[in-house]
Motif scaffolding. Structure first.
Motif, PDB file in Angstrom:
ATOM      1  N   VAL A   1       0.827  -1.217   0.000  1.00 45.23           N
ATOM      2  CA  VAL A   1       0.000   0.000   0.000  1.00 45.23           C
ATOM      3  C   VAL A   1       0.859   1.265   0.000  1.00 45.23           C
ATOM      4  O   VAL A   1       1.679   1.451   0.901  1.00 45.23           O
ATOM      5  N   PRO A   2       0.678   2.150  -0.990  1.00 44.51           N
ATOM      6  CA  PRO A   2       1.447   3.400  -0.994  1.00 44.51           C
ATOM      7  C   PRO A   2       0.882   4.399   0.029  1.00 44.51           C
ATOM      8  O   PRO A   2      -0.261   4.261   0.460  1.00 44.51           O
ATOM      9  N   THR A   3       1.672   5.384   0.372  1.00 42.36           N
ATOM     10  CA  THR A   3       1.207   6.432   1.288  1.00 42.36           C
ATOM     11  C   THR A   3       0.094   7.218   0.611  1.00 42.36           C
ATOM     12  O   THR A   3       0.197   7.545  -0.576  1.00 42.36           O
ATOM     13  N   PRO A   4      -0.989   7.545   1.332  1.00 42.10           N
ATOM     14  CA  PRO A   4      -2.049   8.344   0.689  1.00 42.10           C
ATOM     15  C   PRO A   4      -1.510   9.714   0.265  1.00 42.10           C
ATOM     16  O   PRO A   4      -0.771  10.336   1.030  1.00 42.10           O
ATOM     17  N   PRO A   5      -1.870  10.180  -0.935  1.00 45.50           N
ATOM     18  CA  PRO A   5      -1.291  11.420  -1.463  1.00 45.50           C
ATOM     19  C   PRO A   5      -1.482  12.620  -0.527  1.00 45.50           C
ATOM     20  O   PRO A   5      -0.585  13.435  -0.378  1.00 45.50           O
TER      21      PRO A   5
END
Lengths: 291, 177
Positions: A50-54
């Motif tokens: 999961v990428p960091t939320p923008p």
């Protein structure tokens, strides 16, 4: 066959409800151990994906807290009674069934009346008092921002009610709005450095929405409400412009309001104290426009 | 996060501080779940906001949680995703399983004991039914218990146990082929 399957389902479920580690499931059948191993792998893989939320979830937080605060202010009646001891009195009287029966409907009536009251109403001071208690009890700056915005929204709605009844908005009401805008800006300045731009922007948008309503009200208000309404609009407009300026100069804004020196962050053309169009009271932070 | 009864009671009463605490405790997890469902960080972030706004509306409408708050919140998130797809949302290039596949590739780089290739893993996960994928994601991606998944997907505990078993069996069978 079904029995065997159920047993395997149960063994797998039980194996996975403990520590999810295949090496600790030695008692399970090889087939179940294999499935648990697969589960362990899936868990490890999913945790990495999961990428960091923008936006770091900050805007959603502001929206959520603002709506929560507005819902909370709808329910302030209940807390109003608690804060003023009316509910605790009712609880103390619980042993006396007859008295409770008399007080309960009365209490509910007061709750509703205070919540829906407008300036000039007997219970209106109770409503604003409860808001102040609620604000004082909020520890997180962004919760205080949300509450301040919600209370300002209440004031705007009240102004609409008063104007529609062709009544005047008194000085106490505009002073209350002014105090709320100051409280809002101070709470904004207290938020963390990382979330400050988002909180400023969110406050700006909310204030813009309130201003739109107030500008519309000015068009339809009778002569009796114009002066008070102008003060309320002016207070909101100034807060709005401060947020606009704060977006460009967040550090200066934060420094001035955090130390309770709003006169250090004025709008272009404003001068502190007795020197110009704006006077700031050092003690309260309130400002006024000299005649 | 263990469910704190006092905190949840205050949340039911719209106490902003309690709600802020809940947001901080759950937002990242809900975002991760949504990301795995829709495949876009931006959309997942927007939908995370929707989940929490919908949560407030549900509390207001007295449709709050009965047993597990966490399962109830995931159920809202699940419904938000379903609504998003109904409105025409399309899963972005990165499918739910692509995240797994990318992670698998990284794992394979550092640990050659993995016995399957990316493509095999991709196909194996895609071959599962939608509800099987859901169960695996909630169970192993989100760490929900079987009972909680049953609440989220509105199925019996037995049905979730069976789905979990079949999904893992199918996945393992595929990967060992």
């Amino acid at each position: 066959m079904m029995r065997k399957h159920r047993s395997a389902y149960r063994a797998l479920a039980e194996g996975l409800d403990g520590p999810v580690d295949a090496t600790q499931c030695a008692n399970e059948s090889p087939a179940v151990r294999g499935l648990i191993q697969m589960a362990v792998t899936l868990t490890e893989l999913w945790q990495q994906a999961v990428p960091t939320p923008p936006g770091q979830l900050r805007l959603g937080r502001s929206r959520f807290l603002a709506l929560a605060a507005s819902r909370s202010s709808e329910g302030t009646g209940k807390r109003a009674l608690a804060g003023t001891g009316i509910l605790s009195f009712a609880r103390a009287a619980a042993a006396i069934a007859v008295l409770l029966a008399l007080l309960a409907p009365l209490g509910r009536g007061i709750v509703r009346a205070a919540r829906d009251s407008a300036p000039g109403h007997l219970l209106y001071p109770l409503k604003t008092h409860v808001e102040r208690v609620q604000y004082a009890g909020a520890e997180q700056p962004d919760v205080r921002v949300a509450l301040s915005l919600a209370f300002l929204g209440e004031r705007v709605a009240e102004a609409q009610a008063v104007v529609s009844q062709r009544r005047a908005l008194d000085g106490a009401f505009s002073a209350e709005v002014q105090q709320l805008t100051y409280q809002l800006l101070q709470a904004v300045a207290e938020t963390s450095e990382a979330s400050l731009p988002d909180v400023i922007e969110y406050s700006r948008l909310q204030l813009a929405a309130y201003l739109k309503v107030l500008f519309g009200l000015e068009q339809i208000a009778g002569a009796e409400a114009q002066a008070g309404l102008a003060d309320v609009t002016q207070a909101c407009r100034r807060a709005y412009l401060i947020t606009v300026r704060a977006l460009d100069h967040p550090a200066e804004f934060r420094a001035a309001y955090r130390i309770g020196r709003p006169e250090l962050f004025l709008l272009p053309g404003e001068r502190p104290l007795n020197g110009g169009s704006v006077m700031i009271d050092q003690a309260s932070g309130l400002w006024e426009t000299p005649l | 996060m263990a469910e704190d009864r006092d905190l949840l009671d205050r949340a039911r009463d719209f106490d902003p501080a309690a709600l802020a605490e809940i947001y901080d405790a759950y937002a990242q997890r809900i975002y991760a779940y949504l990301y795995r469902r829709v495949g876009s960080a931006q959309i997942a972030e927007d939908l995370t906001g929707d989940v929490f706004l919908r949560m407030l509306e549900a509390i207001r409408a007295r449709k709050a949680w009965q047993l597990s708050f966490k399962a109830w919140l995931y159920r809202i998130a699940h419904n938000v995703v379903v609504d998003w797809y109904r409105r025409g949302g399309a899963r972005i290039h990165q499918d739910m399983d692509d995240g797994v596949v990318e992670a698998a590739a990284r794992t394979q780089d550092s640990d050659n004991t993995e016995a399957w290739s990316r493509e095999e893993l991709r196909i194996a996960i895609r071959d599962l039914t939608e509800v099987q994928q859901q169960v695996l994601l909630l169970r192993f991606g989100e760490g929900l218990k079987v009972r909680e998944i049953a609440e989220v997907l509105d199925k019996s505990v037995g049905a979730i146990e069976a789905l979990q078993h079949r999904a893992l069996s199918a996945l393992k069978e595929r990967l060992n082929e």
